[in-house]
Scaffold this active site. Structure first.
Site, PDB file in Angstrom:
ATOM      1  N   THR A  72      -3.006   5.904 -12.135  1.00  0.00           N
ATOM      2  CA  THR A  72      -3.443   6.730 -13.275  1.00  0.00           C
ATOM      3  C   THR A  72      -4.948   6.547 -13.486  1.00  0.00           C
ATOM      4  O   THR A  72      -5.688   7.518 -13.683  1.00  0.00           O
ATOM      5  CB  THR A  72      -2.674   6.305 -14.548  1.00  0.00           C
ATOM      6  OG1 THR A  72      -1.302   6.623 -14.357  1.00  0.00           O
ATOM      7  CG2 THR A  72      -3.204   6.990 -15.792  1.00  0.00           C
ATOM      8  N   ASN A 152       5.908  13.801  -7.091  1.00  0.00           N
ATOM      9  CA  ASN A 152       6.730  12.660  -7.513  1.00  0.00           C
ATOM     10  C   ASN A 152       8.055  13.129  -8.096  1.00  0.00           C
ATOM     11  O   ASN A 152       8.996  12.363  -8.185  1.00  0.00           O
ATOM     12  CB  ASN A 152       5.985  11.787  -8.535  1.00  0.00           C
ATOM     13  CG  ASN A 152       5.354  12.588  -9.639  1.00  0.00           C
ATOM     14  OD1 ASN A 152       4.548  13.470  -9.388  1.00  0.00           O
ATOM     15  ND2 ASN A 152       5.726  12.306 -10.867  1.00  0.00           N
ATOM     16  N   GLN A 203       3.082   8.814  -3.772  1.00  0.00           N
ATOM     17  CA  GLN A 203       4.469   8.839  -3.294  1.00  0.00           C
ATOM     18  C   GLN A 203       4.554   9.027  -1.781  1.00  0.00           C
ATOM     19  O   GLN A 203       5.557   8.654  -1.172  1.00  0.00           O
ATOM     20  CB  GLN A 203       5.258   9.965  -3.989  1.00  0.00           C
ATOM     21  CG  GLN A 203       5.340   9.843  -5.504  1.00  0.00           C
ATOM     22  CD  GLN A 203       6.243   8.701  -5.970  1.00  0.00           C
ATOM     23  OE1 GLN A 203       7.022   8.130  -5.206  1.00  0.00           O
ATOM     24  NE2 GLN A 203       6.134   8.350  -7.247  1.00  0.00           N
ATOM     25  N   SER A 223      -0.862   3.683  -5.657  1.00  0.00           N
ATOM     26  CA  SER A 223      -0.382   2.769  -6.703  1.00  0.00           C
ATOM     27  C   SER A 223       0.370   1.601  -6.070  1.00  0.00           C
ATOM     28  O   SER A 223       1.165   1.792  -5.143  1.00  0.00           O
ATOM     29  CB  SER A 223       0.557   3.536  -7.637  1.00  0.00           C
ATOM     30  OG  SER A 223       1.141   2.650  -8.561  1.00  0.00           O
ATOM     31  N   HIS A 225       2.832  -0.396  -7.394  1.00  0.00           N
ATOM     32  CA  HIS A 225       4.262  -0.585  -7.665  1.00  0.00           C
ATOM     33  C   HIS A 225       5.160   0.489  -7.076  1.00  0.00           C
ATOM     34  O   HIS A 225       6.378   0.437  -7.258  1.00  0.00           O
ATOM     35  CB  HIS A 225       4.509  -0.764  -9.171  1.00  0.00           C
ATOM     36  CG  HIS A 225       4.366   0.465  -9.999  1.00  0.00           C
ATOM     37  ND1 HIS A 225       5.416   1.064 -10.626  1.00  0.00           N
ATOM     38  CD2 HIS A 225       3.280   1.210 -10.312  1.00  0.00           C
ATOM     39  CE1 HIS A 225       4.989   2.115 -11.301  1.00  0.00           C
ATOM     40  NE2 HIS A 225       3.691   2.223 -11.124  1.00  0.00           N
ATOM     41  N   THR A 263     -13.240  -7.638 -14.382  1.00  0.00           N
ATOM     42  CA  THR A 263     -12.854  -8.623 -13.360  1.00  0.00           C
ATOM     43  C   THR A 263     -11.613  -8.144 -12.615  1.00  0.00           C
ATOM     44  O   THR A 263     -10.625  -7.738 -13.237  1.00  0.00           O
ATOM     45  CB  THR A 263     -12.582  -9.988 -14.033  1.00  0.00           C
ATOM     46  OG1 THR A 263     -13.756 -10.352 -14.756  1.00  0.00           O
ATOM     47  CG2 THR A 263     -12.261 -11.063 -13.009  1.00  0.00           C
ATOM     48  N   CYS A 351       7.278   8.522 -16.133  1.00  0.00           N
ATOM     49  CA  CYS A 351       6.226   8.493 -17.141  1.00  0.00           C
ATOM     50  C   CYS A 351       6.414   9.559 -18.203  1.00  0.00           C
ATOM     51  O   CYS A 351       5.826   9.485 -19.269  1.00  0.00           O
ATOM     52  CB  CYS A 351       4.857   8.610 -16.498  1.00  0.00           C
ATOM     53  SG  CYS A 351       4.823   9.842 -15.248  1.00  0.00           S
TER      54      CYS A 351
HETATM   55  N1  PLP Z   1       0.630   9.693  -9.200  1.00  0.00           N
HETATM   56  C1  PLP Z   1       1.911   9.859  -8.844  1.00  0.00           C
HETATM   57  C2  PLP Z   1       2.283  10.908  -7.855  1.00  0.00           C
HETATM   58  C3  PLP Z   1       2.905   9.030  -9.399  1.00  0.00           C
HETATM   59  O1  PLP Z   1       4.182   9.197  -9.047  1.00  0.00           O
HETATM   60  C4  PLP Z   1       2.515   8.043 -10.335  1.00  0.00           C
HETATM   61  C5  PLP Z   1       3.520   7.211 -11.008  1.00  0.00           C
HETATM   62  O2  PLP Z   1       4.515   7.692 -11.501  1.00  0.00           O
HETATM   63  C6  PLP Z   1       1.156   7.912 -10.642  1.00  0.00           C
HETATM   64  C7  PLP Z   1       0.246   8.755 -10.063  1.00  0.00           C
HETATM   65  C8  PLP Z   1       0.680   6.878 -11.601  1.00  0.00           C
HETATM   66  O3  PLP Z   1       0.758   5.590 -11.012  1.00  0.00           O
HETATM   67  P1  PLP Z   1       0.580   4.299 -11.925  1.00  0.00           P
HETATM   68  O4  PLP Z   1       1.923   3.958 -12.441  1.00  0.00           O
HETATM   69  O5  PLP Z   1       0.035   3.259 -10.969  1.00  0.00           O
HETATM   70  O6  PLP Z   1      -0.379   4.619 -12.981  1.00  0.00           O
END
Ligand code: PLP
Length: 401
Positions: A72, A152, A203, A223, A225, A263, A351
């Protein structure tokens, strides 16, 4: 009751190798990478090592990898950064697709209050943008094109190479025009490079080899995670030549080329480097394995519940994704019942799961809000087995038939 997690696009578990690699950097090697002493050097060496792994994997320079606090944040840095860096241009234009992640879409929309013009490209019923429409939207004021590599929500994969070629031809035509006018001004020179082309590969990265040069892209977001690394860490990859044209959004110290002050999260970055290494090690086999499990899942479910429909094309889609409409069933309701039956899925993306609005991605397919409200996303991952899919099938079929 054995539980089945089918929401790997929302988040993935940290791989054991990743956790092991991170461990020493919490308490033992805790130094600040900005410090001169040996504690600092140890932390800096760990950052350098991760950056090297990632730069090699993506075929970019060491200095083109910027660690961030999330994808994000990476998306914000590029969208807001390009807008802030293009102050000399009257009404700069940003082109995005209607199915971007909110960290691109909402960020771009927010900028309209500052005089930025946002062009939002629609998608067809299969979930793809039209490259010709993108070509027609490019103009002299276009500073950024940001198109998600793979959705996603519905997993559809966009023609990124074709978009890159269109953008490159557009830049060339601007250059020729300007040479014809014998223009030598620096301002005009950098206007010529626009637009920057960014793609969110959050993704897609775990299933497809990503080579920035080969794709002809200027910036990527990743990302931690989503690829069996830790949460709260991401990557912005940005070609060096663009760095001077990005306005600074997070200001403070000079970490990360001055593009992301603060940092660095050393343990998370070490983990991210390891996660990238693991992904690149067995990407192709995993994509194949998960893809055939996903196809098995879809065929069995469709046979048992013929009225279900897939959102987005099955043909050009992430191998782990199914986004299914269950006619006459309320998606939110079904999600809760499935959770009670031990199957974790999502309605739209994680999200926006707590937002009351129907998915902007499903509605962008032009099939109405009702369909969006009757749809659920199933995403498979590294730990998914055939036994799990069979268990999930049995529980889903029992609930919806
Ligand atoms: N972009 C896509 C395509 C995602 O699926 C996600 C997470 O759902 C993000 C960005 C955001 O990632 P983060 O959770 O690291 O902010």
């Amino acid at each position: 009751m054995e539980k089945v997690y089918l929401d790997y696009s929302a988040s993935t578990p940290v791989a054991p190798e990743v956790r092991e690699a991170m461990e020493p950097y919490f308490s033992e090697h805790f130094g600040n990478p900005g410090s001169i002493h040996s504690w600092g050097q140890k932390a800096q060496a760990a950052l350098d090592h991760s950056r090297e792994i990632i730069a090699d994997e993506l075929n970019v320079k060491f200095s083109e990898v910027v660690f961030t606090g999330s994808a994000t944040e990476a998306n914000n840095l590029v969208v807001r950064g390009v807008a802030a860096g293009s102050k000399g241009i009257d009404k700069p234009r940003i082109i995005v697709s209607a199915i971007e992640h909110p960290s691109v879409l909402e960020t771009a929309r927010t900028l309209t209050a500052d005089g930025v013009e946002v062009v939002c490209l629609g998608v067809n019923r299969e979930g793809f943008i039209d490259p010709q429409a993108l070509k027609n939207s490019l103009n002299e004021r276009t500073v950024l094109v940001s198109i998600i590599y793979a959705s996603n929500e519905i997993g559809t994969i966009q023609p990124i190479k074709e978009v890159a070629r269109i953008i490159s031809e557009f830049r060339e035509s601007k250059k020729k025009l300007s040479l014809g006018q014998r223009s030598g001004l620096r301002e005009e020179n950098f206007l010529l490079q626009y637009p920057l082309f960014h793609t969110d590969i959050v993704q897609a990265f775990q299933f497809f080899k990503m080579d920035l040069q080969e794709l002809g892209v200027d910036a990527f977001s990743i990302s931690g995670h989503k690829i069996y690394g830790p949460k709260g860490v991401g990557i912005l990859v940005l070609r060096n030549e663009w760095e001077p044209y990005l306005g600074r959004i997070i200001t403070g110290g000079h970490q990360e080329l001055g593009l992301r002050a603060g940092t660095e999260n050393v343990p998370a970055i070490v983990g991210l480097g390891k996660a990238v290494e693991l992904v690149s090690h067995d990407r192709e086999e995993e994509a194949k394995r998960i893809g055939s499990l996903r196809d098995y899942f879809w065929e069995k479910l469709k046979r048992a519940v013929p009225e279900i429909e897939l959102n987005g094309s099955l043909g050009n889609r992430l191998p782990n994704n199914l986004n299914i409409c269950f006619p006459n069933k309320e998606g939110g309701d079904l999600l809760i019942k499935l959770d009670q039956a031990g199957v974790a899925v999502s309605a739209g993306s994680a999200c926006s799961a707590k937002a009351p609005k129907p998915s902007h991605v499903i509605t962008a397919l032009g099939m109405g809000e009702k369909r969006a409200k009757q749809s659920l996303r199933f995403t498979l991952g590294r730990p998914t087995t055939k036994e799990e899919i069979d268990m999930a099938l049995e529980r889903i079929i029992k609930l919806v038939s």
